[in-house]
Scaffold this active site. Sequence first.
Site, PDB file in Angstrom:
ATOM      1  N   CYS A 169       0.794  -1.224   0.000  1.00  0.00           N
ATOM      2  CA  CYS A 169       0.000   0.000   0.000  1.00  0.00           C
ATOM      3  C   CYS A 169       0.828   1.277   0.000  1.00  0.00           C
ATOM      4  O   CYS A 169       0.268   2.378  -0.071  1.00  0.00           O
ATOM      5  CB  CYS A 169      -0.955  -0.005   1.192  1.00  0.00           C
ATOM      6  SG  CYS A 169      -2.161  -1.343   1.100  1.00  0.00           S
ATOM      7  N   HIS A 309      -2.662   8.287   6.100  1.00  0.00           N
ATOM      8  CA  HIS A 309      -2.999   7.009   5.481  1.00  0.00           C
ATOM      9  C   HIS A 309      -4.475   6.717   5.754  1.00  0.00           C
ATOM     10  O   HIS A 309      -5.220   6.376   4.831  1.00  0.00           O
ATOM     11  CB  HIS A 309      -2.105   5.901   6.027  1.00  0.00           C
ATOM     12  CG  HIS A 309      -2.310   4.576   5.377  1.00  0.00           C
ATOM     13  ND1 HIS A 309      -1.960   4.333   4.071  1.00  0.00           N
ATOM     14  CD2 HIS A 309      -2.846   3.416   5.850  1.00  0.00           C
ATOM     15  CE1 HIS A 309      -2.271   3.088   3.751  1.00  0.00           C
ATOM     16  NE2 HIS A 309      -2.806   2.513   4.816  1.00  0.00           N
ATOM     17  N   GLU A 320      -0.773   5.558  13.340  1.00  0.00           N
ATOM     18  CA  GLU A 320      -0.263   6.799  12.758  1.00  0.00           C
ATOM     19  C   GLU A 320      -0.552   8.008  13.632  1.00  0.00           C
ATOM     20  O   GLU A 320       0.212   8.980  13.606  1.00  0.00           O
ATOM     21  CB  GLU A 320      -0.745   7.004  11.325  1.00  0.00           C
ATOM     22  CG  GLU A 320      -2.195   7.163  11.071  1.00  0.00           C
ATOM     23  CD  GLU A 320      -2.463   7.429   9.583  1.00  0.00           C
ATOM     24  OE1 GLU A 320      -1.635   8.058   8.918  1.00  0.00           O
ATOM     25  OE2 GLU A 320      -3.518   6.992   9.095  1.00  0.00           O
ATOM     26  N   LYS A 341      -9.341   8.488   1.882  1.00  0.00           N
ATOM     27  CA  LYS A 341      -9.879   7.129   1.722  1.00  0.00           C
ATOM     28  C   LYS A 341     -11.320   7.059   2.214  1.00  0.00           C
ATOM     29  O   LYS A 341     -12.076   6.164   1.827  1.00  0.00           O
ATOM     30  CB  LYS A 341      -9.022   6.109   2.472  1.00  0.00           C
ATOM     31  CG  LYS A 341      -7.623   5.897   1.899  1.00  0.00           C
ATOM     32  CD  LYS A 341      -6.887   4.827   2.675  1.00  0.00           C
ATOM     33  CE  LYS A 341      -5.461   4.614   2.159  1.00  0.00           C
ATOM     34  NZ  LYS A 341      -4.566   5.748   2.465  1.00  0.00           N
ATOM     35  N   HIS A 346      -9.871   2.670  -0.544  1.00  0.00           N
ATOM     36  CA  HIS A 346      -8.447   2.315  -0.483  1.00  0.00           C
ATOM     37  C   HIS A 346      -8.096   1.520  -1.734  1.00  0.00           C
ATOM     38  O   HIS A 346      -8.419   0.337  -1.853  1.00  0.00           O
ATOM     39  CB  HIS A 346      -8.202   1.485   0.774  1.00  0.00           C
ATOM     40  CG  HIS A 346      -6.758   1.244   1.083  1.00  0.00           C
ATOM     41  ND1 HIS A 346      -5.727   1.555   0.205  1.00  0.00           N
ATOM     42  CD2 HIS A 346      -6.149   0.707   2.186  1.00  0.00           C
ATOM     43  CE1 HIS A 346      -4.580   1.225   0.740  1.00  0.00           C
ATOM     44  NE2 HIS A 346      -4.806   0.718   1.952  1.00  0.00           N
ATOM     45  N   PHE A 405       1.160  -3.418   4.224  1.00  0.00           N
ATOM     46  CA  PHE A 405       1.411  -4.759   4.734  1.00  0.00           C
ATOM     47  C   PHE A 405       2.882  -5.120   4.532  1.00  0.00           C
ATOM     48  O   PHE A 405       3.496  -4.774   3.525  1.00  0.00           O
ATOM     49  CB  PHE A 405       0.539  -5.781   4.019  1.00  0.00           C
ATOM     50  CG  PHE A 405      -0.902  -5.780   4.462  1.00  0.00           C
ATOM     51  CD1 PHE A 405      -1.310  -5.069   5.580  1.00  0.00           C
ATOM     52  CD2 PHE A 405      -1.849  -6.517   3.765  1.00  0.00           C
ATOM     53  CE1 PHE A 405      -2.632  -5.074   5.996  1.00  0.00           C
ATOM     54  CE2 PHE A 405      -3.180  -6.538   4.171  1.00  0.00           C
ATOM     55  CZ  PHE A 405      -3.570  -5.821   5.287  1.00  0.00           C
TER      56      PHE A 405
END
Length: 422
Positions: A169, A309, A320, A341, A346, A405
């Site tokens: 990502c 994110h 975060e 998002k 996403h 990931f």
Amino acid sequence: MNRGVAVTGIGVLTPGAPGTAGFWETVCGGEPTFRTITAFDPGRFRSRVAAEIDFEPARYGLTPRQLRRMDRAAQFAVVTAREAVAASGLELSALDPGRTGVVVGSAVGCTVSLDREYSVVSDSGRLAVVDPAYATPHLPDYFVPTSLAREVAHDAGAEGPACVVSTGCTSGLDAVAHGVEIIREGGADVMLAGATDAPISPITVACFDAIKATSPDNHDPVGACRPFDGTRSGFVLGEGAAMLVLEELEAARARGARVHAEIRGFASRCNAFHMTGLRPDGAEMAVAIEAALAEARVPAEGIDYINAHGSGTKQNDRHETAAFKRALGPHAYHLPVSSIKSVIGHSLGAIGAIEVAASTLAIEHDRVPPTANLRHPDPECDLDYVPLTARELRVDTVLTVGSGFGGFQSAMVLSAPGRWRS
């Protein structure tokens, strides 16, 4: 020498209104684009919601032969690269093709075509030994993700450096950063850099169902993704692409180009901790932020906005939030932070490049997009997450971050052109 790198062209394709202007209108409007999946019958899946693009290839001049050959993700990349080049004012045919390069980020490559072709050659999974006689002759292209960069390069006539970056990502953010580095080191004069992903397919939905990362709130598609909200239940899968034209700053100014923003600093770290998990203290993302700020020569207090994110999972939102506090200190509490998002979903590897585009547009328009569906803030996420409504304010410098990931953590600093140059 640290050559300045300018963004001189932007091309974006996401759910909602088409093109870069439509994208900006959509994310600032704060109305989520989520709906029940229409690309296939999602009835057997836990999460049946996605942010789909109503894509009409003929509108963008793609030929029947291109459509037969190119996966949906490749189509997105070519269309957005064309828009970016047109917006930049460059005539690529007048440039040295060997000095024009391409870098495309993607997390899952040609998933739609691979999923479709496996279904064909296996007779919808009935055959354990597949029958290659039924395979399309373009199947090898779908197996090799570099076909995405090749398609963009071929369409643009670019013969310089060309590659694909696949870091989950963070792929889009990392791909743009790689394009910046190629220009800084003198490997190219112009880079088409960005990312694309079209992951809305049965195999991708099944994978995220297995780890329960996507939202199961199928009864309320529009409200299914709620980053930083105490009631959140996961992210909503999306699709899209963004490509940028990058040039050396002084060269762009010399030709009279419109410079949207300057990319000043970037850093990436890996936590080597867990395949999908994150430590709650946000240490690795904080280190990436600090390193990006150091490269940019921008103090923490110089950041005006953070493009988060903000996936809408508890572990990411808390991770975060902790990273922002750790890296930026007290200034974190005075910064607007938001997640696009929450509006466009996403899109995995593509989203990082889309968020770079959003960061650039925030600088250009002095406007911060909102975090949609944020009505019940998580007490552990206690920063200013710009709930529901876009905010007008002076934006000179933006921090945008990505988390992927495998433990990938990336951060980039963008500024108004010349903002931090003496």
